[in-house]
Design an enzyme around this catalytic site. Structure first.
Site: not given
Ligand code: SAM
Length: 458
Positions: A113-114, A118, A181, A234
């Site tokens: 989510a970070a 979204k 995402d 993306c």
């Molecule tokens: N949804 C967010 C937004 O709209 O602001 C952006 C998300 S960003 C594209 C992908 C996120 O996936 C990152 O914050 C990252 O830390 C996290 N991530 C990395 N490895 C992951 C894993 N193995 N499982 C879940 N999340 C992961």
């Protein structure tokens, strides 16, 4: 970053696949469109749009979405941004909320989510009703997620810092809708993310695809029968897009690819680029050369079956001592014009008071950063309202309001944590900018002192 600096192998792949359209694609990918998504929790979309001081155009696929028609508009520095009137977001990223289409009252999980682009969109579409779990595996990224959910006035969310594996093992098929995402090679972000350009290689793409498949395995477990799972990236790399969805469908006979609505600008997938089955043509791609934004991939999956009849309700218990409830009730009644929420009250180990939507038994032992809407804190026997409470209010919700115009220098003073002369009655005052909340101030002894949180001050 200009296209000349992009990896030659990336350019060659895209040119081979896109043919005649590749020049337009590469030129458009270097463009930096700025989008703002209006926050309907702050008011009617038309009224919010009319307040923006910039020339904007609608994002064709998202009713809340706008994109700037002028360069260098200071959207991030404007007090309306601080007041959660909008979220700065790429136009193609805004399609996630439209495609997942979460409804008020549903149980929704955003697994990655970070910083919250979204998640804040899902929250607004849910009208703060139901349960929203915003999870982020990277601890350092959870605080910005919390700031954004608070800034936009979200009240039904909990923020977790967990792995998808631990959530799936704990919760199973609890959710009506799950968003993945996914972390990806980020080809769509090349123009503004030099790290994505530097790190790109075919091996990175393959590594991402492997990781994405693992996340989707866990995400599948979290969707209830009849529920939906939206996968997004993306990047344009088909290994991370059509390839992940083809492998998922192959391994999950209990899921089917759901048809996507005919949104303007949304095109089909390209299974032929990687020899994937024809069924995955039903995924969706936004391209930078056919509309605003840097491009996005989406696939909507539906878990077969009907939801069980006994879905859990939002929690309405309390986990807070009775005498503290009385103090909380008294202080907040002096501050608010409505009875403060009491269903779901939860006191954490820091003496912070939350309204939590989930029974604490369901999340005991999990890493939680915000167990709900942070409404107040207890310190030295006193209860004070929290910033997150202020950010979910409208002016009519507070007993005392100090409304400032956006251009008033007092706005800056408030955001710097300062004070000014004011001899009104003592107590907490909701400070607003043109009616949108900025936070609390405390009035007394002829002054109005900003209580804007230290970590947010300018
Ligand atoms: N949804 C967010 C937004 O709209 O602001 C952006 C998300 S960003 C594209 C992908 C996120 O996936 C990152 O914050 C990252 O830390 C996290 N991530 C990395 N490895 C992951 C894993 N193995 N499982 C879940 N999340 C992961």
């Amino acid at each position: 970053m200009e296209s000349a600096a992009w990896p030659a192998e990336f350019v060659a792949r895209m040119t081979g696949w896109l043919g005649e359209a590749s020049d337009a694609f590469l030129t458009a990918l270097a463009r930096r469109d700025v989008g703002v998504r209006l926050n309907p929790l702050r008011g009617e979309l038309e009224l919010l749009r009319a307040r923006l001081p910039w020339n904007v155009a609608p994002v064709p696929w998202c009713p809340e979405g706008l994109w700037l028609q002028e360069e260098e508009a200071p959207v991030g520095a404007h007090p309306y941004h601080t007041a959660g009137v909008y979220y700065i977001q790429d136009p193609t990223a805004m399609a996630a909320g439209v495609l997942l289409d979460p409804q008020p009252g549903e149980w929704v999980l955003d697994l990655a989510a970070a910083p919250g682009g979204k998640a804040t969109h899902l929250a607004a579409r849910m009208e703060n009703q139901g349960v929203l779990i915003a999870n982020e595996v990277n601890r350092r990224r959870t605080s910005v997620l919390a700031m954004n959910l608070e800034r936009l006035g979200v009240t039904h969310a909990m923020i977790f810092n967990e792995t998808p594996e631990r959530l799936a093992a704990r919760w199973g098929g609890l959710f009506d809708a799950v968003l993945v995402d996914a972390p990806c090679s980020g080809e769509g972000t090349f123009c503004r993310d030099s790290a994505a350009v530097r790190d790109w290689s075919l091996a990175t793409v393959q590594g991402n695809a492997h990781r994405q498949r693992g996340i989707m395995e866990q995400a599948a477990l979290l969707v209830r029968p009849g529920g939906r799972l939206l996968y997004g990236t993306c990047t344009f790399a088909p290994e991370e897009d059509e390839g992940v969805i083809a492998a998922f469908l192959d391994a999950h006979a209990d899921f089917e690819l759901a048809p996507l609505p005919a949104l303007p600008g949304l095109q089909g997938g390209h299974p032929e680029w990687i020899g994937a089955p024809e069924t995955v043509r039903g995924v969706g791609r936004f391209w930078p050369h056919t509309g605003p934004g840097h491009g996005h991939f989406y696939a909507l999956l539906r878990r077969r079956g009907e939801p069980a009849d006994d879905l859990p309700e939002r929690w309405r218990g309390t986990a807070i001592p009775g005498r503290l409830v009385q103090l909380y009730r008294r202080v907040l009644r002096e501050t608010l014009t409505f009875d403060p929420p009491e269903a779901g009250l939860y006191l954490d180990e820091n003496d912070d008071i939350y309204v939590t939507p989930l029974d604490p038994k369901l999340w005991a032992g999990l890493h939680v950063l915000r167990p709900g809407w942070w409404v107040a804190s207890q310190r030295h026997g006193k209860v004070t309202p929290n910033h997150a409470l202020a950010m979910a209010l409208h002016p009519e919700d507070a007993q005392a309001v100090c409304d400032l115009a956006a251009a008033d220098p007092l706005v800056e003073q408030f955001l710097r944590g300062s004070f000014w002369e004011d001899d009104g009655p003592a107590g907490f005052v909701l400070v607003t900018v043109d009616g949108f909340p900025l936070g609390w101030a405390k009035r007394g002894e002829g002054r109005l002192r900003s209580r804007y949180p230290l970590h947010l001050r300018r």
